[in-house]
Design an enzyme around this catalytic site. Structure first.
Site, PDB file in Angstrom:
ATOM      1  N   ASP A  29       0.742  -1.134  -0.208  1.00  0.00           N
ATOM      2  CA  ASP A  29      -0.048  -0.019  -0.119  1.00  0.00           C
ATOM      3  C   ASP A  29       0.768   1.441   0.000  1.00  0.00           C
ATOM      4  O   ASP A  29       1.897   1.234   0.516  1.00  0.00           O
ATOM      5  CB  ASP A  29      -0.780   0.076   1.327  1.00  0.00           C
ATOM      6  CG  ASP A  29      -2.010   0.874   1.238  1.00  0.00           C
ATOM      7  OD1 ASP A  29      -2.227   1.519  -0.025  1.00  0.00           O
ATOM      8  OD2 ASP A  29      -2.617   1.230   2.138  1.00  0.00           O
ATOM      9  N   GLY A  30       0.157   2.318  -0.565  1.00  0.00           N
ATOM     10  CA  GLY A  30       0.911   3.599  -0.502  1.00  0.00           C
ATOM     11  C   GLY A  30       1.287   4.210  -1.815  1.00  0.00           C
ATOM     12  O   GLY A  30       1.989   5.234  -1.785  1.00  0.00           O
ATOM     13  N   ARG A  42      -0.103   8.800 -10.360  1.00  0.00           N
ATOM     14  CA  ARG A  42      -0.491   7.746  -9.463  1.00  0.00           C
ATOM     15  C   ARG A  42       0.246   6.321 -10.042  1.00  0.00           C
ATOM     16  O   ARG A  42       1.002   5.584  -9.420  1.00  0.00           O
ATOM     17  CB  ARG A  42      -1.858   7.179  -9.044  1.00  0.00           C
ATOM     18  CG  ARG A  42      -2.462   8.255  -8.574  1.00  0.00           C
ATOM     19  CD  ARG A  42      -3.929   7.915  -8.055  1.00  0.00           C
ATOM     20  NE  ARG A  42      -4.178   6.560  -7.533  1.00  0.00           N
ATOM     21  CZ  ARG A  42      -4.036   6.416  -6.247  1.00  0.00           C
ATOM     22  NH1 ARG A  42      -3.910   7.414  -5.450  1.00  0.00           N
ATOM     23  NH2 ARG A  42      -4.157   5.208  -5.717  1.00  0.00           N
ATOM     24  N   GLU A  76     -12.162  -4.949  -4.884  1.00  0.00           N
ATOM     25  CA  GLU A  76     -12.549  -3.413  -4.953  1.00  0.00           C
ATOM     26  C   GLU A  76     -11.875  -2.312  -5.629  1.00  0.00           C
ATOM     27  O   GLU A  76     -12.280  -1.276  -5.930  1.00  0.00           O
ATOM     28  CB  GLU A  76     -12.691  -3.017  -3.277  1.00  0.00           C
ATOM     29  CG  GLU A  76     -13.514  -3.513  -2.518  1.00  0.00           C
ATOM     30  CD  GLU A  76     -13.210  -4.888  -1.837  1.00  0.00           C
ATOM     31  OE1 GLU A  76     -12.085  -5.511  -1.991  1.00  0.00           O
ATOM     32  OE2 GLU A  76     -14.221  -5.764  -1.990  1.00  0.00           O
ATOM     33  N   ASN A  77     -10.666  -2.746  -6.147  1.00  0.00           N
ATOM     34  CA  ASN A  77      -9.744  -1.939  -7.106  1.00  0.00           C
ATOM     35  C   ASN A  77     -10.403  -1.520  -8.240  1.00  0.00           C
ATOM     36  O   ASN A  77     -10.002  -0.633  -8.875  1.00  0.00           O
ATOM     37  CB  ASN A  77      -8.254  -2.295  -7.166  1.00  0.00           C
ATOM     38  CG  ASN A  77      -7.562  -2.271  -6.176  1.00  0.00           C
ATOM     39  OD1 ASN A  77      -6.713  -3.231  -5.779  1.00  0.00           O
ATOM     40  ND2 ASN A  77      -8.084  -1.422  -5.156  1.00  0.00           N
ATOM     41  N   ARG A 203      -5.229  -1.564   8.936  1.00  0.00           N
ATOM     42  CA  ARG A 203      -6.373  -2.405   8.590  1.00  0.00           C
ATOM     43  C   ARG A 203      -5.954  -3.644   7.699  1.00  0.00           C
ATOM     44  O   ARG A 203      -5.104  -3.578   6.978  1.00  0.00           O
ATOM     45  CB  ARG A 203      -7.366  -1.599   7.850  1.00  0.00           C
ATOM     46  CG  ARG A 203      -7.192  -0.713   6.803  1.00  0.00           C
ATOM     47  CD  ARG A 203      -8.452  -0.166   6.177  1.00  0.00           C
ATOM     48  NE  ARG A 203      -7.918   0.822   5.206  1.00  0.00           N
ATOM     49  CZ  ARG A 203      -7.721   2.349   5.479  1.00  0.00           C
ATOM     50  NH1 ARG A 203      -8.366   2.720   6.539  1.00  0.00           N
ATOM     51  NH2 ARG A 203      -7.407   2.942   4.562  1.00  0.00           N
ATOM     52  N   GLU A 216       0.696 -13.093  12.579  1.00  0.00           N
ATOM     53  CA  GLU A 216       1.342 -11.799  13.191  1.00  0.00           C
ATOM     54  C   GLU A 216       1.433 -10.517  12.182  1.00  0.00           C
ATOM     55  O   GLU A 216       1.912 -10.777  11.241  1.00  0.00           O
ATOM     56  CB  GLU A 216       3.002 -12.093  13.651  1.00  0.00           C
ATOM     57  CG  GLU A 216       3.122 -13.215  14.567  1.00  0.00           C
ATOM     58  CD  GLU A 216       2.490 -13.110  16.043  1.00  0.00           C
ATOM     59  OE1 GLU A 216       2.485 -11.750  16.450  1.00  0.00           O
ATOM     60  OE2 GLU A 216       1.847 -13.922  16.714  1.00  0.00           O
TER      61      GLU A 216
HETATM   62  C1  FPP Z   1      -2.115   0.224  -3.217  1.00  0.00           C
HETATM   63  O1  FPP Z   1      -1.627   1.458  -3.177  1.00  0.00           O
HETATM   64  C2  FPP Z   1      -1.760  -0.743  -4.438  1.00  0.00           C
HETATM   65  C3  FPP Z   1      -2.140  -1.452  -5.357  1.00  0.00           C
HETATM   66  C4  FPP Z   1      -3.665  -1.200  -5.359  1.00  0.00           C
HETATM   67  C5  FPP Z   1      -1.581  -2.059  -6.392  1.00  0.00           C
HETATM   68  C6  FPP Z   1      -0.088  -2.810  -6.040  1.00  0.00           C
HETATM   69  C7  FPP Z   1       0.538  -2.750  -7.490  1.00  0.00           C
HETATM   70  C8  FPP Z   1       1.862  -2.828  -7.736  1.00  0.00           C
HETATM   71  C9  FPP Z   1       2.900  -2.772  -6.600  1.00  0.00           C
HETATM   72  C10 FPP Z   1       2.630  -2.616  -9.055  1.00  0.00           C
HETATM   73  C11 FPP Z   1       2.253  -3.811  -9.910  1.00  0.00           C
HETATM   74  C12 FPP Z   1       2.214  -5.460  -9.290  1.00  0.00           C
HETATM   75  C13 FPP Z   1       2.819  -6.469  -9.528  1.00  0.00           C
HETATM   76  C14 FPP Z   1       2.646  -7.785  -9.041  1.00  0.00           C
HETATM   77  C15 FPP Z   1       3.579  -6.515 -10.849  1.00  0.00           C
HETATM   78  P1  FPP Z   1      -2.500   2.780  -3.456  1.00  0.00           P
HETATM   79  O2  FPP Z   1      -2.267   2.846  -4.826  1.00  0.00           O
HETATM   80  O3  FPP Z   1      -3.942   2.039  -2.968  1.00  0.00           O
HETATM   81  O4  FPP Z   1      -1.857   3.807  -2.884  1.00  0.00           O
HETATM   82  P2  FPP Z   1      -2.276   4.990  -2.005  1.00  0.00           P
HETATM   83  O5  FPP Z   1      -3.330   4.411  -0.738  1.00  0.00           O
HETATM   84  O6  FPP Z   1      -1.386   5.808  -1.492  1.00  0.00           O
HETATM   85  O7  FPP Z   1      -3.466   5.720  -2.942  1.00  0.00           O
END
Ligand code: FPP
Length: 249
Positions: A29-30, A42, A76-77, A203, A216
């Protein structure tokens, strides 16, 4: 040796290899906030996040982690803007195309958690190709959670159990924790011992709800694109200090 390398080496030495978590799960996340802080789109955050995926997969396999589960795209994405979803799918394709040979060479088995039949065609093909190519590997299993939701997983498992009972393939009296496990995306895998979530959020966000009963947790105040090898080692060291009682004393 430079200071940073020294720190990494000394952290690595602190890891007790006889007490490694068998299964590590990460909520990556982040990415968005990392990009925003730098006045970048983003997708730039996701791209940098992908670099950390490469790094952490390599490091985890090297130190002997047997299962690594990465939350890449949740049920949810799909609510995100189309442009961002397309960007994420593109990165997934890019990652698999660039890394599949290395993953295979390193004896890593790729698995998907989630309903990948709903992914756009190209990423679906690449994911299926990776699963097929690496299916006999056994150094580490890399679970990529794609179109994954913990509640959906439990509901799907329940539906499939009911179907099997109806068809006489299963006796309801046989249903217990072990048999239920076989209906999950993580069938035949141990539950996560350690779950890591960077970004400061405290969370679970629908990740591995059933499997984390005794996991853990390790939360970090940095964003996933800043999560490096040393943070991974610190999480393992932190985990090794925990007293896991599983409800006992
Ligand atoms: C959450 O951060 C991250 C995601 C929804 C996507 C994760 C994807 C990657 C790390 C890159 C591609 C993955 C692979 C396996 C090649 P966010 O966008 O919700 O961050 P925010 O909460 O700061 O908006």
């Amino acid at each position: 040796m430079e200071n940073k390398e020294k720190t990494i080496e000394s952290l690595k030495e602190k890891i007790d290899v006889s007490n490694l978590p068998n299964h590590v799960a990460i909520i990556m996340d982040g990415n968005g906030r990392w990009a925003k802080k730098r006045f970048l789109p983003r997708t730039a955050g996701h791209k940098e996040g992908m670099e950390r995926v490469k790094e952490i997969v390599e490091v985890a396999a090297k130190i002997g982690i047997k299962y690594l589960s990465l939350y890449a795209f949740s049920t949810e994405n799909w609510k995100r803007p189309e442009k961002e979803i397309n960007g994420l799918m593109k990165l997934l394709v890019q990652y698999l195309r660039a890394e599949l040979n290395t993953l295979h060479k390193n004896n890593i088995k790729v698995q998907a958690l989630g309903d990948i039949s709903k992914l756009p065609l190209l990423p679906r093909i690449e994911v299926e190709k990776a699963i097929e190519k690496t299916k006999n590997n056994d150094k580490m299993t890399l679970n990529i959670a794609l179109n994954y939701g913990g509640r959906d997983e439990i509901i799907e498992a329940t539906k499939n159990i009911l179907k099997d009972v109806e068809m006489g393939k299963m006796d309801i009296e046989e249903l217990n924790v072990n048999t239920f496990n076989k209906y999950l995306y993580t069938k035949n895998q141990p539950d996560p011992d350690l779950l890591i979530r960077p970004s400061g959020e405290l969370r679970i966000s629908n990740f591995l709800l059933y499997q984390i009963a005794y996991t853990e947790f390790c939360f970090y105040n940095i964003y996933w694109p800043d999560f490096r090898e040393e943070h991974f080692y610190r999480a393992i060291i932190d985990y090794q200090k925990r007293d896991r009682r599983y409800g006992g004393i």
